[in-house]
Structures are given as structure tokens and as C-alpha cells.
Write a protein that holds these residues in place. Structure first.
Motif, PDB file in Angstrom:
ATOM      1  N   ASP A 213       0.795  -1.224   0.000  1.00  0.00           N
ATOM      2  CA  ASP A 213       0.000   0.000   0.000  1.00  0.00           C
ATOM      3  C   ASP A 213       0.833   1.282   0.000  1.00  0.00           C
ATOM      4  O   ASP A 213       0.276   2.373   0.107  1.00  0.00           O
ATOM      5  N   GLY A 215       3.111   4.481  -1.306  1.00  0.00           N
ATOM      6  CA  GLY A 215       3.013   5.360  -2.461  1.00  0.00           C
ATOM      7  C   GLY A 215       4.382   5.666  -3.045  1.00  0.00           C
ATOM      8  O   GLY A 215       5.285   4.834  -3.014  1.00  0.00           O
ATOM      9  N   ARG A 253      -0.591   6.866  -8.296  1.00  0.00           N
ATOM     10  CA  ARG A 253      -0.699   5.421  -8.482  1.00  0.00           C
ATOM     11  C   ARG A 253      -0.097   4.998  -9.826  1.00  0.00           C
ATOM     12  O   ARG A 253       0.529   3.948  -9.928  1.00  0.00           O
ATOM     13  N   THR A 254      -0.267   5.842 -10.843  1.00  0.00           N
ATOM     14  CA  THR A 254       0.290   5.507 -12.153  1.00  0.00           C
ATOM     15  C   THR A 254       1.815   5.464 -12.107  1.00  0.00           C
ATOM     16  O   THR A 254       2.450   4.539 -12.628  1.00  0.00           O
ATOM     17  N   SER A 256       3.645   4.974  -9.462  1.00  0.00           N
ATOM     18  CA  SER A 256       4.032   3.818  -8.656  1.00  0.00           C
ATOM     19  C   SER A 256       3.964   2.535  -9.475  1.00  0.00           C
ATOM     20  O   SER A 256       4.819   1.649  -9.343  1.00  0.00           O
ATOM     21  N   THR A 257       2.954   2.436 -10.325  1.00  0.00           N
ATOM     22  CA  THR A 257       2.827   1.259 -11.191  1.00  0.00           C
ATOM     23  C   THR A 257       3.983   1.184 -12.178  1.00  0.00           C
ATOM     24  O   THR A 257       4.529   0.105 -12.454  1.00  0.00           O
ATOM     25  N   ARG A 301       9.982   2.477  -5.389  1.00  0.00           N
ATOM     26  CA  ARG A 301       9.117   3.622  -5.086  1.00  0.00           C
ATOM     27  C   ARG A 301       9.668   4.450  -3.934  1.00  0.00           C
ATOM     28  O   ARG A 301       9.184   5.552  -3.676  1.00  0.00           O
TER      29      ARG A 301
END
Length: 409
Positions: A213, A215, A253-254, A256-257, A301
Motif C-alpha cells: 500500500d 506510495g 498510483r500511475t 508507482s505502477t 518507489r
């Protein structure tokens, strides 16, 4: 010659480590945020919970494998000191133990003292933060594993597995290991230790959910996107989240992906390298481990300052081997250590504010790490995938006669 080398190493180690102790004991105040608050606050709180026989299940900042309980509990070995001071003393002793192992290896025939010098110089470049985290202890396990690997592959495997249960990344020590005994020892050790923690203490593997979870931390490579975007109207926030200062808001989130995708690509490259490598020399395991950890650091990350002590330790092991091809990446990592101290803790407020100074420091630090990663991957590939490459010959030790046969050495 050996005595002179050890003398010079001690002459640099003693004052630099004394200065680090003076900073973490707060005799002198290092500019910027208080780096010792994690020990006196977070670590100590975990210590109280762990002493009760369970992991900190209600604390999302606990993001470590089960064996991490051991360094957190270790200050209990020094009951005559308060928790924080006991922790700093134990880190100091671990630092000394790493130097002793590197110096002993480096003064042997066919080895180099450069590795010990990398450790002596690299640790203080990271400032007092390095003594206020348990990463020196994990790095000590990794250093011992790689140095033991040439003669005792089972010890390498067992220590790598134990290190992975301290902080995951030492699992990458096995990337360049070809002896099956090491892998078997790693599997058995991991299974036994993990099962022991799972049975003895509830919540041993809750850290997996907490890590999932997370970021994008403000010091990571991906964070540079948001540091720049803040100057062009990006409406996100910078908040303390999951134990670190992270970006929260649109497109986080993008990014991190994308970081996770790059990590997957790094795994793919390592697998391809392993399949195509044809030359595994005495220094290859250390060079491969250093390269693998660099790949995972730059694609992570999160790039916290203490991560660089991993790289310093692995670089030190590499340079214990005169034939290692990791000299240029090592220099780049040492430069990144110095810049890291400038961005945290010295001018961390500028990093959080995404102003010109903060963004420049991050571009320089992360740029140095990217260059080191590219240089390491290229050097490892060239050194191991060309069957016609000449095998490096270790230089004759100065302590031996020049005509001593190589077989005798």
C-alpha cells in the motif's frame, strides 16, 4: 605493509565514527530534521510491542520481514543504557565488525584493501542517518555472506536467507551464485527461520500488506515527476504516509505502477544475464549482487538515505577482489552518498518544498545512481557473457617475492 594499512584505516575510522556518535548522541546538532527520532520513537515503540511476543500489527510503519525484530530488540543486550544510546553503540560495534572483516580479507594475498577503504569513507559520507537506522546491521550480514561464499557456499546461502528475513534485499546476493549448496542452504534457512517466527509470534508476515500500500516517496526517481509537476499546477500533496514523506494525489498510483514495472524489467534483465553468462569468476557473485541491488534501488518507489549503506557495503566487497569490474560504479555511489546527506537531512525542507535547490539535489543524486546502475550492468555483462575474454590475473602481493609462482600463492 599490512600493519601500515591497518593503521591508516584505524586513523580514519576512529575520528569519523566518533563524529557520527557525537551527532546521534546530540553532543553536536546536525542541521536539518532530527534523524534519531526514528530510534527513540518508532523503534522504541516497536521494542515494547515485540517484547510482548507479537509484531506491531496495528502500525503500518512496520514494513519489515520477521527477523527485523532481532535488531529492534538488540538494545536490550545493553540494559545499562537507554534504548536509543544502546542502539547507537550496537551500530558502532557492527560498523567496526564490518571493517575488521573487510580489512582481514583485503590484506590477504590476491585480495585488495580498497574494499575496506570504501567502507571507511562511504559510511560517514551518509552522515548521522546511517547510525540511526538498522541497515548497517543488515549490511554486515550481507558482507559476511559474500566474503564467505568463495570457500563456504552453504554459509553464503544461510546468511543471505537470514539477511532477506531482516530486510528482503539480501536475497539478491544469490543472483550470481552457481553452487547448488548455497541455494539449498538458503532455502532451508529461510524455511526454518520463517516458520519459527510464524509459530512463535503472531503477524510475522503482515508487513507484506503494508508494503503493497505504499506510495511514491519524495526522494525516489519517480518522485521527480511530481517535483516538476508541482511547478505546473499539479494539485497533489506531500504528507507523512506509511512512515515516509510521500506524494499523494492525481497520477501517483500511475507512477508507482511504472516503478513496479521497471522493477519487473530489472528482474527480467537479471534472468537474461544469468542465462547468458558463461564466466563465473571469484568476484562475479559480489559484482552481480551489487548490480542487482543497484537495479532494485533505482526502480524502487522509495529511495531512503539509508539504502545507500547497502550499496557501500556491497561495493566494498567487490573491491576486495582486484579483478572486480565495479570500480567506476563504486565511485559514482560514493558521490551519491555525499549528495544524499545534502538532500537529507541537511536541506530536506527544500526537497519537501520542491524548490530549485531541492529538485537539483534529487536530480544529481538520482542521476548518479542511474549512471552507477548502467555502468554496473554494462560491466557485469561484458565481464561474464564473453567466453573469449581473457581471465583477469590478480596482481602479485607486495608482501611476497616478485618471482613467487602463482600456484604457490
Amino acid at each position: 605493509m599490512r600493519r601500515r594499512t591497518l593503521g591508516w584505516l584505524a586513523a580514519i575510522w576512529v575520528p569519523t565514527r566518533l563524529l557520527l556518535l557525537l551527532f546521534v548522541f546530540k553532543v553536536f546538532v546536525f542541521p536539518g530534521p532530527d534523524v534519531t527520532s526514528d530510534v527513540s520513537g518508532i523503534y522504541h515503540d516497536w521494542y515494547e510491542v515485540l517484547r510482548g511476543g507479537t509484531f506491531p500489527l496495528d502500525d503500518v510503519t512496520w514494513q519489515y520481514p520477521p527477523a527485523a525484530a532481532l535488531p529492534i530488540l538488540s538494545p536490550g543486550l545493553l540494559p545499562f543504557l537507554d534504548y536509543a544510546h544502546a542502539f547507537f553503540v550496537l551500530v558502532l560495534l557492527t560498523d567496526l565488525a564490518v571493517l575488521a572483516v573487510l580489512a582481514r580479507t583485503g590484506t590477504r594475498p590476491g585480495r585488495s584493501a580498497r574494499g575496506a577503504w570504501v567502507w571507511v569513507a562511504g559510511v560517514p559520507l551518509l552522515g548521522p542517518t546511517v547510525y540511526a537506522r538498522y541497515d548497517v546491521m543488515v549490511t554486515a550480514v550481507a558482507v559476511a555472506a559474500l566474503l564467505a561464499g568463495a570457500r563456504r557456499p552453504r554459509v553464503l546461502g544461510a546468511l543471505a536467507a537470514f539477511g532477506a528475513l531482516l530486510k528482503v534485499w539480501p536475497a539478491m546476493l544469490l543472483v550470481g551464485v552457481v553452487k547448488r549448496r548455497a541455494w539449498v542452504a538458503a532455502g532451508v534457512t529461510a524455511a526454518v527461520v520463517a516458520a519459527g517466527f510464524a509459530v512463535a509470534m503472531p503477524g510475522a508476515f503482515a508487513f507484506l500488506t503494508f508494503q503493497r500500500d505504499r506510495g511514491t516517496e519524495v526522494e525516489s526517481l519517480g518522485a521527480l515527476v511530481f517535483h516538476v509537476a508541482r511547478h505546473h499546477g499539479w494539485e497533489g500533496q506531500v504528507l507523512l504516509h506509511y512512515g515516509s514523506v510521500e506524494f499523494l494525489g492525481p497520477h501517483v498510483r500511475t507512477v508507482s505502477t511504472v516503478a513496479l514495472t521497471l522493477t519487473g524489467m530489472a528482474i527480467g534483465w537479471l534472468l537474461m544475464w544469468r542465462m547468458l553468462a558463461v564466466r563465473f569468476l571469484p568476484h562475479t557473485a559480489a559484482d552481480a549482487a551489487f548490480t542487482a541491488v543497484l537495479l532494485f534501488t533505482v526502480t524502487s518507489r522509495v529511495i531512503s538515505p539509508q539504502y545507500l549503506v547497502w550499496l557501500v557495503g556491497l561495493a566494498a566487497v567487490c573491491l576486495c577482489f582486484p579483478a572486480s569490474v565495479m570500480r567506476r560504479p563504486t565511485v559514482l555511489v560514493l558521490a551519491a552518498c555525499l549528495v544524499t546527506t545534502l538532500e537529507f537531512p541537511l536541506w530536506f525542507a527544500h526537497v519537501v518544498a520542491s524548490d530549485g535547490l531541492g529538485v537539483t539535489l534529487l536530480f544529481v543524486r538520482n542521476g548518479l545512481l542511474v549512471l552507477a546502475t548502467i555502468a554496473a550492468a554494462r560491466a557485469l555483462w561484458r565481464d561474464t557473457t564473453r567466453p573469449d575474454a581473457p581471465e583477469p590475473v590478480p596482481p602479485v602481493s607486495r608482501t611476497e617475492p616478485a618471482d613467487t609462482p602463482a600456484t604457490a600463492r
